[in-house]
Write a protein that holds these residues in place. Structure first.
Motif, PDB file in Angstrom:
ATOM      1  N   VAL A  48      82.404  63.158  88.276  1.00  0.00           N
ATOM      2  CA  VAL A  48      82.004  64.461  87.333  1.00  0.00           C
ATOM      3  C   VAL A  48      81.861  64.465  86.038  1.00  0.00           C
ATOM      4  N   ARG A  49      80.978  64.547  85.568  1.00  0.00           N
ATOM      5  CA  ARG A  49      80.732  64.711  83.951  1.00  0.00           C
ATOM      6  C   ARG A  49      80.150  65.927  83.768  1.00  0.00           C
ATOM      7  N   LEU A  50      80.195  66.429  82.530  1.00  0.00           N
ATOM      8  CA  LEU A  50      80.046  67.987  81.536  1.00  0.00           C
ATOM      9  C   LEU A  50      79.258  67.672  80.844  1.00  0.00           C
ATOM     10  N   GLN A  51      77.976  67.617  80.436  1.00  0.00           N
ATOM     11  CA  GLN A  51      77.507  67.642  79.143  1.00  0.00           C
ATOM     12  C   GLN A  51      76.881  68.996  78.491  1.00  0.00           C
ATOM     13  N   VAL A  52      77.286  68.814  77.302  1.00  0.00           N
ATOM     14  CA  VAL A  52      76.649  70.473  76.889  1.00  0.00           C
ATOM     15  C   VAL A  52      75.902  70.219  76.055  1.00  0.00           C
ATOM     16  N   ASP A  53      74.925  70.595  75.709  1.00  0.00           N
ATOM     17  CA  ASP A  53      74.156  70.049  74.422  1.00  0.00           C
ATOM     18  C   ASP A  53      74.427  70.832  73.404  1.00  0.00           C
ATOM     19  N   PRO A  54      73.686  70.522  72.306  1.00  0.00           N
ATOM     20  CA  PRO A  54      74.320  70.835  71.217  1.00  0.00           C
ATOM     21  C   PRO A  54      73.201  72.475  70.729  1.00  0.00           C
ATOM     22  N   ILE A  55      74.247  73.049  70.399  1.00  0.00           N
ATOM     23  CA  ILE A  55      73.539  75.186  69.637  1.00  0.00           C
ATOM     24  C   ILE A  55      72.814  75.071  68.955  1.00  0.00           C
ATOM     25  N   GLN A  56      72.009  75.530  68.574  1.00  0.00           N
ATOM     26  CA  GLN A  56      70.790  75.912  67.600  1.00  0.00           C
ATOM     27  C   GLN A  56      71.184  76.547  66.485  1.00  0.00           C
ATOM     28  N   ILE A  57      71.993  77.412  66.155  1.00  0.00           N
ATOM     29  CA  ILE A  57      71.839  78.672  65.312  1.00  0.00           C
ATOM     30  C   ILE A  57      71.002  78.944  64.349  1.00  0.00           C
TER      31      ILE A  57
END
Length: 62
Positions: free
Chosen positions: A26-35
């Motif tokens: 199981v791989r969890l990938q979170v894309d960077p959040i740009q604010i």
């Protein structure tokens, strides 16, 4: 007796390798959040209001 142990160890090793090859990954990938936010104006307004309040409370400050 040692041959039996060696065979059991080999069977155990093969079973362990076979079982580990079947485990799911199981791989969890979170894309960077740009604010993008502009805080300059809000901070400046707050500081100006606080400064005005401070000058009203203490007229001899400056």
């Amino acid at each position: 007796m040692t041959r039996t142990r060696a065979r059991l160890a080999l069977i155990g090793f093969i079973a362990a390798v076979g079982a580990s090859a079947c485990t799911p990954t199981v791989r969890l990938q979170v894309d960077p959040i740009q604010i993008y936010a502009k805080l300059d104006a809000d901070v400046r307004v707050r500081l100006d209001k606080e400064l005005q309040d401070l000058l009203v409370e203490n007229p001899n400050l400056f």
